[in-house]
Design a protein around this motif. Sequence first.
Motif, PDB file in Angstrom:
ATOM      1  N   THR A  11      58.103  57.917  23.078  1.00  0.00           N
ATOM      2  CA  THR A  11      57.343  59.179  22.552  1.00  0.00           C
ATOM      3  C   THR A  11      56.258  59.590  23.702  1.00  0.00           C
ATOM      4  N   THR A  12      55.633  58.492  23.872  1.00  0.00           N
ATOM      5  CA  THR A  12      54.526  58.458  24.926  1.00  0.00           C
ATOM      6  C   THR A  12      55.061  58.776  26.466  1.00  0.00           C
ATOM      7  N   VAL A  13      56.262  58.380  26.841  1.00  0.00           N
ATOM      8  CA  VAL A  13      56.731  58.299  28.246  1.00  0.00           C
ATOM      9  C   VAL A  13      57.197  59.986  28.033  1.00  0.00           C
ATOM     10  N   THR A  14      57.794  60.563  27.093  1.00  0.00           N
ATOM     11  CA  THR A  14      58.496  61.733  26.970  1.00  0.00           C
ATOM     12  C   THR A  14      57.314  62.642  27.101  1.00  0.00           C
ATOM     13  N   ALA A  15      56.252  62.601  26.378  1.00  0.00           N
ATOM     14  CA  ALA A  15      55.103  63.524  26.512  1.00  0.00           C
ATOM     15  C   ALA A  15      54.459  63.489  27.969  1.00  0.00           C
ATOM     16  N   VAL A  17      56.308  62.955  30.864  1.00  0.00           N
ATOM     17  CA  VAL A  17      57.134  63.445  31.613  1.00  0.00           C
ATOM     18  C   VAL A  17      57.043  64.981  31.428  1.00  0.00           C
ATOM     19  N   VAL A  18      57.085  65.338  30.245  1.00  0.00           N
ATOM     20  CA  VAL A  18      56.939  66.815  29.846  1.00  0.00           C
ATOM     21  C   VAL A  18      55.643  67.415  30.352  1.00  0.00           C
ATOM     22  N   ALA A  19      54.413  66.890  30.211  1.00  0.00           N
ATOM     23  CA  ALA A  19      53.197  67.148  30.591  1.00  0.00           C
ATOM     24  C   ALA A  19      53.100  67.428  32.108  1.00  0.00           C
ATOM     25  N   THR A  20      53.817  66.625  32.969  1.00  0.00           N
ATOM     26  CA  THR A  20      53.835  66.579  34.379  1.00  0.00           C
ATOM     27  C   THR A  20      54.664  67.558  34.715  1.00  0.00           C
ATOM     28  N   GLY A  21      55.758  67.972  34.339  1.00  0.00           N
ATOM     29  CA  GLY A  21      56.701  69.132  34.488  1.00  0.00           C
ATOM     30  C   GLY A  21      56.133  70.475  34.405  1.00  0.00           C
ATOM     31  N   VAL A  22      55.189  70.609  33.118  1.00  0.00           N
ATOM     32  CA  VAL A  22      54.597  71.736  32.884  1.00  0.00           C
ATOM     33  C   VAL A  22      53.487  71.885  33.885  1.00  0.00           C
TER      34      VAL A  22
END
Length: 44
Positions: A11-15, A17-22
């Motif tokens: 969940t930390t890794v996913t968060a 990756v999503v934050a970096t993409g945004v």
Amino acid sequence: MGDIFAAVDLTTVTAFVVATGVLVIGIAMAFKGIDLGKRGVKKA
């Protein structure tokens, strides 16, 4: 090897990756907006 994967919380890794993409998409849109603004000023 299993201990390493168990220690990493997905969940930390996913968060991250999503934050970096945004962030990357936001920066790209900001540059696009500046270009469109310049184009509008030149036409006026």
